[in-house]
Design an enzyme around this catalytic site. Structure first.
Site, PDB file in Angstrom:
ATOM      1  CB  SER A 234      37.129  12.420 -19.610  1.00  0.00           C
ATOM      2  OG  SER A 234      35.892  13.109 -19.490  1.00  0.00           O
TER       3      SER A 234
ATOM      4  CB  THR B 110      31.310  20.235 -17.767  1.00  0.00           C
ATOM      5  OG1 THR B 110      32.485  20.179 -16.973  1.00  0.00           O
ATOM      6  CG2 THR B 110      31.665  19.771 -19.167  1.00  0.00           C
TER       7      THR B 110
ATOM      8  CE1 TYR C 236      29.687  14.698 -18.248  1.00  0.00           C
ATOM      9  CE2 TYR C 236      31.796  15.503 -17.438  1.00  0.00           C
ATOM     10  CZ  TYR C 236      30.431  15.663 -17.580  1.00  0.00           C
ATOM     11  OH  TYR C 236      29.820  16.780 -17.084  1.00  0.00           O
ATOM     12  CG  HIS C 237      35.170  16.612 -19.284  1.00  0.00           C
ATOM     13  ND1 HIS C 237      35.800  15.710 -18.462  1.00  0.00           N
ATOM     14  CD2 HIS C 237      34.684  17.578 -18.470  1.00  0.00           C
ATOM     15  CE1 HIS C 237      35.705  16.126 -17.191  1.00  0.00           C
ATOM     16  NE2 HIS C 237      35.035  17.251 -17.172  1.00  0.00           N
TER      17      HIS C 237
ATOM     18  CE  LYS D  74      27.471  17.181 -19.465  1.00  0.00           C
ATOM     19  NZ  LYS D  74      26.092  17.535 -19.170  1.00  0.00           N
TER      20      LYS D  74
HETATM   21  P1  NAD Z   1      23.759  12.283 -11.734  1.00  0.00           P
HETATM   22  O1  NAD Z   1      24.360  11.120 -12.436  1.00  0.00           O
HETATM   23  O2  NAD Z   1      23.618  12.223 -10.253  1.00  0.00           O
HETATM   24  O3  NAD Z   1      22.304  12.583 -12.341  1.00  0.00           O
HETATM   25  C1  NAD Z   1      21.981  12.405 -13.695  1.00  0.00           C
HETATM   26  C2  NAD Z   1      20.561  11.860 -13.767  1.00  0.00           C
HETATM   27  O4  NAD Z   1      20.198  11.685 -15.144  1.00  0.00           O
HETATM   28  C3  NAD Z   1      20.428  10.493 -13.091  1.00  0.00           C
HETATM   29  O5  NAD Z   1      19.340  10.480 -12.192  1.00  0.00           O
HETATM   30  C4  NAD Z   1      20.228   9.532 -14.259  1.00  0.00           C
HETATM   31  O6  NAD Z   1      19.433   8.405 -13.905  1.00  0.00           O
HETATM   32  C5  NAD Z   1      19.561  10.430 -15.306  1.00  0.00           C
HETATM   33  N1  NAD Z   1      19.766   9.991 -16.693  1.00  0.00           N
HETATM   34  C6  NAD Z   1      20.951   9.701 -17.301  1.00  0.00           C
HETATM   35  N2  NAD Z   1      20.731   9.272 -18.554  1.00  0.00           N
HETATM   36  C7  NAD Z   1      19.381   9.329 -18.759  1.00  0.00           C
HETATM   37  C8  NAD Z   1      18.536   8.976 -19.848  1.00  0.00           C
HETATM   38  N3  NAD Z   1      19.020   8.423 -20.967  1.00  0.00           N
HETATM   39  N4  NAD Z   1      17.200   9.185 -19.719  1.00  0.00           N
HETATM   40  C9  NAD Z   1      16.675   9.677 -18.562  1.00  0.00           C
HETATM   41  N5  NAD Z   1      17.423   9.981 -17.483  1.00  0.00           N
HETATM   42  C10 NAD Z   1      18.769   9.803 -17.584  1.00  0.00           C
HETATM   43  O7  NAD Z   1      24.586  13.572 -12.153  1.00  0.00           O
HETATM   44  P2  NAD Z   1      24.650  15.022 -11.456  1.00  0.00           P
HETATM   45  O8  NAD Z   1      25.864  15.084 -10.628  1.00  0.00           O
HETATM   46  O9  NAD Z   1      23.331  15.334 -10.877  1.00  0.00           O
HETATM   47  O10 NAD Z   1      24.901  15.934 -12.720  1.00  0.00           O
HETATM   48  C11 NAD Z   1      23.796  16.449 -13.461  1.00  0.00           C
HETATM   49  C12 NAD Z   1      24.304  17.211 -14.674  1.00  0.00           C
HETATM   50  O11 NAD Z   1      25.134  18.286 -14.232  1.00  0.00           O
HETATM   51  C13 NAD Z   1      25.134  16.348 -15.601  1.00  0.00           C
HETATM   52  O12 NAD Z   1      24.749  16.572 -16.937  1.00  0.00           O
HETATM   53  C14 NAD Z   1      26.558  16.804 -15.365  1.00  0.00           C
HETATM   54  O13 NAD Z   1      27.288  16.720 -16.547  1.00  0.00           O
HETATM   55  C15 NAD Z   1      26.391  18.235 -14.895  1.00  0.00           C
HETATM   56  N6  NAD Z   1      27.458  18.619 -13.967  1.00  0.00           N
HETATM   57  C16 NAD Z   1      27.624  17.973 -12.762  1.00  0.00           C
HETATM   58  C17 NAD Z   1      28.656  18.364 -11.904  1.00  0.00           C
HETATM   59  C18 NAD Z   1      28.912  17.677 -10.588  1.00  0.00           C
HETATM   60  O14 NAD Z   1      29.905  18.013  -9.925  1.00  0.00           O
HETATM   61  N7  NAD Z   1      28.071  16.749 -10.154  1.00  0.00           N
HETATM   62  C19 NAD Z   1      29.508  19.417 -12.276  1.00  0.00           C
HETATM   63  C20 NAD Z   1      29.321  20.054 -13.513  1.00  0.00           C
HETATM   64  C21 NAD Z   1      28.283  19.645 -14.341  1.00  0.00           C
HETATM   65  N1  USQ Z   2      41.290  14.201  -8.101  1.00  0.00           N
HETATM   66  C1  USQ Z   2      42.220  13.902  -7.109  1.00  0.00           C
HETATM   67  N2  USQ Z   2      41.883  12.962  -6.184  1.00  0.00           N
HETATM   68  C2  USQ Z   2      40.679  12.325  -6.192  1.00  0.00           C
HETATM   69  C3  USQ Z   2      39.735  12.650  -7.190  1.00  0.00           C
HETATM   70  C4  USQ Z   2      40.083  13.596  -8.137  1.00  0.00           C
HETATM   71  O1  USQ Z   2      43.314  14.463  -7.059  1.00  0.00           O
HETATM   72  O2  USQ Z   2      40.453  11.476  -5.311  1.00  0.00           O
HETATM   73  C5  USQ Z   2      41.631  15.221  -9.112  1.00  0.00           C
HETATM   74  C6  USQ Z   2      41.463  14.749 -10.547  1.00  0.00           C
HETATM   75  O3  USQ Z   2      42.633  14.096 -11.013  1.00  0.00           O
HETATM   76  C7  USQ Z   2      41.151  16.051 -11.257  1.00  0.00           C
HETATM   77  C8  USQ Z   2      40.408  16.881 -10.215  1.00  0.00           C
HETATM   78  O4  USQ Z   2      40.703  16.275  -8.961  1.00  0.00           O
HETATM   79  O5  USQ Z   2      42.322  16.729 -11.562  1.00  0.00           O
HETATM   80  C9  USQ Z   2      38.915  16.930 -10.412  1.00  0.00           C
HETATM   81  O6  USQ Z   2      38.364  15.625 -10.457  1.00  0.00           O
HETATM   82  P1  USQ Z   2      36.808  15.395 -10.135  1.00  0.00           P
HETATM   83  O7  USQ Z   2      36.532  13.925 -10.198  1.00  0.00           O
HETATM   84  O8  USQ Z   2      36.439  16.103  -8.888  1.00  0.00           O
HETATM   85  O9  USQ Z   2      36.085  16.193 -11.321  1.00  0.00           O
HETATM   86  P2  USQ Z   2      35.860  15.852 -12.865  1.00  0.00           P
HETATM   87  O10 USQ Z   2      36.336  14.511 -13.231  1.00  0.00           O
HETATM   88  O11 USQ Z   2      36.377  16.992 -13.654  1.00  0.00           O
HETATM   89  O12 USQ Z   2      34.272  15.826 -13.001  1.00  0.00           O
HETATM   90  C10 USQ Z   2      33.375  16.545 -12.151  1.00  0.00           C
HETATM   91  C11 USQ Z   2      31.967  16.016 -12.421  1.00  0.00           C
HETATM   92  C12 USQ Z   2      31.588  16.327 -13.870  1.00  0.00           C
HETATM   93  C13 USQ Z   2      31.730  17.830 -14.129  1.00  0.00           C
HETATM   94  C14 USQ Z   2      33.135  18.325 -13.786  1.00  0.00           C
HETATM   95  C15 USQ Z   2      33.224  19.845 -13.785  1.00  0.00           C
HETATM   96  O13 USQ Z   2      31.904  14.608 -12.189  1.00  0.00           O
HETATM   97  O14 USQ Z   2      30.239  15.923 -14.108  1.00  0.00           O
HETATM   98  O15 USQ Z   2      31.463  18.112 -15.468  1.00  0.00           O
HETATM   99  O16 USQ Z   2      33.452  17.934 -12.406  1.00  0.00           O
HETATM  100  S1  USQ Z   2      34.832  20.404 -14.266  1.00  0.00           S
HETATM  101  O17 USQ Z   2      35.841  19.698 -13.453  1.00  0.00           O
HETATM  102  O18 USQ Z   2      34.873  21.833 -14.010  1.00  0.00           O
HETATM  103  O19 USQ Z   2      35.009  20.067 -15.653  1.00  0.00           O
END
Ligand code: NAD
Ligand code: USQ
Length: 406
Positions: free
Chosen positions: A187, A145, A189-190, A193
């Protein structure tokens, strides 16, 4: 090529599976379906009606004649089973999506923090140690991320993973070093990562594992060329306050006439990428594997940056939606600039999809089509970053808007 997609049932995983299968790769999905269970825990569902993973795979086979193989394994908990699967199947490449990815979910309570750390750190470490043990020389591509960097670019562009620094030694001489760009997670989560990054660094240097880490921005959109081919291949779409991400949330909010929930002033600048570009980037990363002994290859996987309030204004202009500035449940800088380098993907041939009205309207149309599946009470983001913030922010009795109680 034989590709294992860990987390292949998820929002980014599923379109990636179809994209790679369409290119002719043999694709294996490993997933414990925890994301579907979390929907049950939270009492929400994807905006789009998703079929079971087995049914999705069956439809793809009927449509294309290409088989997808699904394996139900919890990689964090079933280490032996996972290692055995690797030893028997020997994939050429592994794409790692299998983590709990929502920042608000990771901050909901101590239980959610513990789950996120246990799950994410164990999945990554189990994968790395299993690769060493089985001596499988697969190229590992991880979805990381942009959030590992924090979101301040101090006027200079954030480089792709590494930073050249100069340090003065005890003799007063200047020495140059290349370091991982300092992490500043916002967070739990972050934070996981950021820990992943250190594990990748160690296993690349100690065991010669070949690793690519994609520091991805916020993914928006829902369909790709492949998911759009059949109603039952539809991708998941998260709209709720925990899993919905900002741009997709604004688009569904506009579709259901719900005020756009801008946190604070909306001065937060973030990096974005469309889901179609995400799958393309993964294809490009697979074609550009590092060699054993190389440092971890890090790409910034994003195509543009936007300020949250600018996105809200753009969508408001396009749809007539109202904007609500609500107290921010997160602890984050209220305003930041962000400049990011993404030269490596551009050099590999990525032709970025940027925010275009057509693509934005397409998402609004999908949201309107499935609006009956939206529970308005699940729209507010109520997960507070600290106990102090939790006392100042709450939902109103209808559960439809956040308000400040101070
Ligand atoms: P998601 O939650 O939709 O998908 C994750 C998948 O992994 C799910 O299907 C879940 O069941 C599976 N999983 C989780 N833990 C597991 C475990 N212990 N064993 C086997 N499977 C497991 O998430 P996403 O939005 O598809 O994101 C995928 C990846 O991309 C994540 O690692 C996330 O950090 C990264 N990412 C997502 C975004 C975004 O905006 N969605 C942005 C940046 C990075
Ligand atoms: N935000 C709003 N209103 C909303 C939701 C979010 O203003 O209704 C704001 C948040 O406060 C934040 C920004 O929008 O400042 C982004 O929030 P987000 O929920 O869209 O993104 P984030 O929590 O950072 O997480 C998402 C994905 C995560 C990925 C990350 C990439 O869930 O898996 O790692 O985006 S990044 O943001 O570049 O770190």
């Amino acid at each position: 090529m034989k590709v294992a997609v860990l987390g292949g049932d998820g929002f980014v995983g599923w379109p990636t599976v179809l994209h790679l299968s369409n290119l002719g790769h043999e694709v294996h999905i490993i997933d414990n379906l925890s994301r579907r269970w979390i929907d049950t825990e939270l009492g929400v569902q994807s905006l789009t009606p998703m079929d079971s993973i087995q049914e999705r795979c069956r439809i793809w086979y009927e449509l294309t004649g290409r088989r997808l193989h699904f394996h139900l394994i919890d990689i964090a908990k079933d280490y032996q089973l996972f290692r055995q699967w690797l030893a028997e199947n020997k994939p050429d490449s592994i794409i790692h999506f299998a983590e709990q990815r929502a920042a608000p979910y990771s901050m909901k309570s101590d239980r959610h923090k513990v789950y996120t750390v246990n799950n994410n750190v164990n999945v990554t470490h189990n994968l790395l140690t299993a690769l060493v043990e089985t001596e499988i020389d697969a190229h590992l591509v991880h979805l990381g991320t942009m959030g590992v960097y924090g979101y301040s670019s101090v006027g200079a562009a954030i480089p792709e993973g590494y930073l050249d620094v100069e340090i003065e030694n005890l003799a007063g001489e200047k020495k140059e070093m290349e370091i991982l760009y300092p992490t500043k997670p916002g967070s739990v989560y972050h934070m996981t990562k950021s820990l992943d990054q250190i594990m990748f660094q160690f296993y690349a240097q100690n065991d010669g594992l070949r690793i690519t880490d994609l520091h991805q921005g916020i993914v928006w959109g829902t369909n790709t060329d492949q998911t759009a081919r059949h109603e039952q291949l539809i991708n998941r779409f998260d709209y709720d306050g925990d899993y919905g991400t900002v741009l997709n949330r604004f688009l569904i909010q506009a579709a259901i006439d719900y005020p756009l929930t801008v946190h604070g002033t909306g001065g937060q600048t973030r990096a974005f990428i469309h889901i179609q570009d995400t799958v393309r980037c993964i294809e490009l990363a697979l074609s550009d594997a590092p060699k054993a002994g190389d440092r971890v290859k890090i790409f910034n996987q994003m195509t543009e940056t936007h300020r949250v309030r600018d996105l809200a204004e753009m969508i408001s202009k396009m749809t007539g939606a109202k904007i609500a500035n609500i107290p921010n449940p997160r602890k984050e800088a209220p305003e930041n600039d962000l400049i990011v380098k993404n030269d490596q993907f551009l050099a590999l041939g990525l032709n970025p999809i940027t925010l275009k009205q057509g693509l934005l309207s397409e998402v609004v149309d999908i949201a309107k089509k499935y609006a009956h599946r939206i529970d308005r009470k699940r729209v507010p983001a109520v997960s507070a970053w600290t106990k102090d913030i939790a006392t100042r922010v709450e939902t109103d009795p209808e559960g439809t808007r956040l308000k400040s109680v101070s």
